[in-house]
Design a protein around this motif. Structure first.
Motif, PDB file in Angstrom:
ATOM      1  N   VAL A  26       0.826  -1.201   0.000  1.00  0.00           N
ATOM      2  CA  VAL A  26       0.000   0.000   0.000  1.00  0.00           C
ATOM      3  C   VAL A  26       0.867   1.262   0.000  1.00  0.00           C
ATOM      4  O   VAL A  26       0.615   2.205  -0.747  1.00  0.00           O
ATOM      5  N   GLU A  27       1.907   1.252   0.820  1.00  0.00           N
ATOM      6  CA  GLU A  27       2.756   2.445   0.915  1.00  0.00           C
ATOM      7  C   GLU A  27       3.418   2.754  -0.429  1.00  0.00           C
ATOM      8  O   GLU A  27       3.312   3.865  -0.952  1.00  0.00           O
ATOM      9  N   GLU A  28       4.058   1.748  -0.990  1.00  0.00           N
ATOM     10  CA  GLU A  28       4.761   1.981  -2.252  1.00  0.00           C
ATOM     11  C   GLU A  28       3.773   2.278  -3.376  1.00  0.00           C
ATOM     12  O   GLU A  28       3.969   3.189  -4.185  1.00  0.00           O
ATOM     13  N   GLY A  29       2.689   1.514  -3.424  1.00  0.00           N
ATOM     14  CA  GLY A  29       1.685   1.710  -4.471  1.00  0.00           C
ATOM     15  C   GLY A  29       1.066   3.089  -4.417  1.00  0.00           C
ATOM     16  O   GLY A  29       0.901   3.762  -5.434  1.00  0.00           O
ATOM     17  N   PHE A  30       0.724   3.525  -3.204  1.00  0.00           N
ATOM     18  CA  PHE A  30       0.041   4.808  -3.057  1.00  0.00           C
ATOM     19  C   PHE A  30       0.960   5.976  -3.429  1.00  0.00           C
ATOM     20  O   PHE A  30       0.577   6.882  -4.155  1.00  0.00           O
ATOM     21  N   ILE A  31       2.189   5.915  -2.949  1.00  0.00           N
ATOM     22  CA  ILE A  31       3.132   7.015  -3.229  1.00  0.00           C
ATOM     23  C   ILE A  31       3.444   7.059  -4.725  1.00  0.00           C
ATOM     24  O   ILE A  31       3.524   8.120  -5.322  1.00  0.00           O
ATOM     25  N   ARG A  32       3.604   5.882  -5.316  1.00  0.00           N
ATOM     26  CA  ARG A  32       3.879   5.829  -6.759  1.00  0.00           C
ATOM     27  C   ARG A  32       2.688   6.378  -7.539  1.00  0.00           C
ATOM     28  O   ARG A  32       2.843   7.060  -8.547  1.00  0.00           O
ATOM     29  N   PHE A  33       1.498   6.061  -7.059  1.00  0.00           N
ATOM     30  CA  PHE A  33       0.264   6.525  -7.697  1.00  0.00           C
ATOM     31  C   PHE A  33       0.155   8.053  -7.656  1.00  0.00           C
ATOM     32  O   PHE A  33      -0.362   8.682  -8.569  1.00  0.00           O
ATOM     33  N   LEU A  34       0.665   8.638  -6.562  1.00  0.00           N
ATOM     34  CA  LEU A  34       0.543  10.091  -6.387  1.00  0.00           C
ATOM     35  C   LEU A  34       1.415  10.898  -7.348  1.00  0.00           C
ATOM     36  O   LEU A  34       1.068  12.004  -7.737  1.00  0.00           O
TER      37      LEU A  34
END
Length: 517
Positions: free
Chosen positions: A364-372
């Motif tokens: 979630v952390e990596e996915g969310f930050i990458r998504f942003l």
């Protein structure tokens, strides 16, 4: 060949049981729900097993005893009575006009009216629903069971559109009001959703609804606990470890780091995201399975709308009242982000009744930050994000700081004017996203105080200490590194150390200069 067939994307209990899919037994909790109350609400993130829970309740209330063979319910339930069931799934529609919701409800009511009859006096959606509940009970000789899946879908799709949300809220409020007015004809009711819209809204008349979202005894009703993982997939853990060419201990640790870590209240066991976990077992690969099934852009809309400081997200503090309800007019993006599953409870301060939030796991952390990143750095698209981060990491590992800063500069090149108004926050947010992503591959520590940022990046060969200034000078930034002895912890280190002062200019809306010592 692995013996288990994983029910990826299958939310129908009957299909799972009849076709021999893998199933983690949740029926003891379902028995407890049914026997100890009559109206429930449960919020959980998407793909967390809410639809399967509703489907299991449906099979139970249909008296389908044969589907529960070998499960806890088989021993617990003696009577197996068949009840009339009214099941509404709001997941299947796009809600972009007031009519879209009315059409959906009208279609559902029409189907039930074919079964249970109509009355010409019933004009509104709510009155028709009330009439159906009463007639179904009289016709079947048993009280009615009402199951609502994704009750909040219309409200979520209207975030940011106050007028549409108001229209949906009024429609649903009167519609669900039938549950209260026809209480005597109802055996059981369960509503699920991702979010809980505030007490004042959809549920304000339903004060008899028991919200079990943060109740300790129902933490495991959806998702998979550590215990369940080992009880049900022990052999498969060994097979997964072999496929990955790592030890059993390592596979357990890696699964925990990537997919565990959901806490829906304090001091409870962590819950694994079932969708990611089962996909990982099916393919024997680690990937961002849950994340890639669609991150709602409304989350980013909220963060930008409220000029949110992203750095705060990983250690946000809040109260149960805030977490439990989303007010469509609220300026706080955190409850929606928490309820959507991108943040979870990390700690609790009993004295003040406050919860500390953070990212549940690495996926979630990596996915969310990458998504942003594409939303904050204008000139980059989602496909490029990965490659850009790879390039950053390689430049850092090679000691090529000039290329690194030129690339960083390109990220600020087209700062849109509406973001530039709050330039300091925008530049902090972009730096935070980039250094956070880089930090998944090299060691990064990031400190900020009153709008200044100092950053330490460490690789096998290099240590970088950076200080960023807004509207100062690169020389001042470098001076600060020396004056405040930022290099002290690394004095005996053999690696090559770079001290870098960086200035950011509000006028050019970009990095103006960097100097290295």
């Amino acid at each position: 060949m692995n013996g288990k067939i994983y029910p990826i994307g299958i939310q129908n209990f009957e299909k799972i049981r009849e076709d021999g899919y893998f199933y983690v037994d949740k029926t003891a909790w379902i028995y407890q729900l049914v026997k100890t109350g009559s109206y429930y609400f449960l919020s959980r993130p998407r793909r967390f097993g809410k639809s399967l829970l509703i489907s299991t309740l449906e099979a139970y209330f249909q008296g389908k005893k044969e589907l529960f063979e070998g499960l806890a319910m088989e021993k617990l339930e003696k009577d197996w009575i068949k009840y009339p069931i009214l099941h509404i799934d709001l997941n299947t529609q796009k809600y972009d006009t007031p009519e879209s919701l009315e059409d959906k409800l009208n279609g559902v009511l029409y189907e039930w009216e074919c079964l249970y009859g109509t009355s010409p006096a019933e004009k509104s959606l709510a009155m028709r629903f009330e009439g159906i509940i009463e007639r179904a009970c009289r016709k079947e000789g048993q009280r009615v069971v009402i199951l609502v899946d994704e009750y909040d879908k219309p409200m979520l799709q209207a975030i940011g559109n106050e007028e549409l949300q108001k229209s949906f809220r009024e429609t649903l409020k009167s519609f669900y009001g039938a549950l209260k007015s026809k209480d005597g004809y109802i055996k059981f009711g369960m509503l699920t959703g991702v979010t809980k819209f505030g007490k004042v809204s959809v549920f304000s008349d339903l004060n008899n609804l028991d919200d079990i979202s943060m109740r300790k005894e129902y933490i495991e009703v959806c998702g998979i606990s550590e215990q369940e993982l080992h009880d049900n997939l022990e052999q498969e853990l060994h097979e997964f470890a072999n496929a990955q060419n790592i030890t059993y201990e390592e596979i357990c640790h890696k699964l925990k780091m990537y997919y565990d870590g959901y806490h829906f209240t304090y001091n409870t066991v962590g819950i694994y995201n079932p969708f990611s976990l089962l996909n990982a077992f099916k393919y024997k690969e680690f990937s961002s399975y849950w994340f890639e099934t669609g991150t709602p852009t409304y989350l980013v809309t909220l963060l930008r709308l409220h000029h949110y400081d992203l750095e705060q997200m990983a250690h946000e503090e809040t109260t149960a009242d805030v977490l439990n309800s989303i007010d469509s007019a609220s300026t706080n993006p955190i409850p929606v982000i928490y309820q959507s599953g991108y943040l979870t409870i990390k700690g609790y301060d009993n004295r003040f009744g406050t919860y500390r939030l953070g990212f549940p796991n690495r996926e979630v952390e990596e996915g969310f930050i990458r998504f942003l990143l594409p939303f904050y750095a204008n000139n980059i698209d989602r496909v490029e994000t990965n490659f850009e981060i790879q390039k950053f990491v390689r430049e850092i590992e090679a000691g090529d700081y000039d290329s690194f800063f030129r690339r960083l500069k390109s990220f600020f090149a087209d700062t849109p004017y509406e973001l530039a108004r709050d330039l300091e926050l925008h530049y902090q947010n972009v730096l935070f996203i980039i250094f956070k992503l880089v930090g998944f591959y090299v060691k990064a520590e990031y400190h900020t105080s009153e709008g200044r940022i100092d950053l330490v990046l460490q690789t096998d060969e290099f240590i970088y200490i950076m200080e960023f200034k807004l509207n100062g000078t690169a020389e001042e930034a470098l001076q600060q590194i020396n004056d405040k002895h930022y290099t002290q912890p690394f004095e005996t280190d053999k690696r090559k150390l770079f001290k870098i002062g960086v200035n950011f200019s509000a006028k050019s809306r970009n990095i103006e200069k960097w100097i290295v010592e």
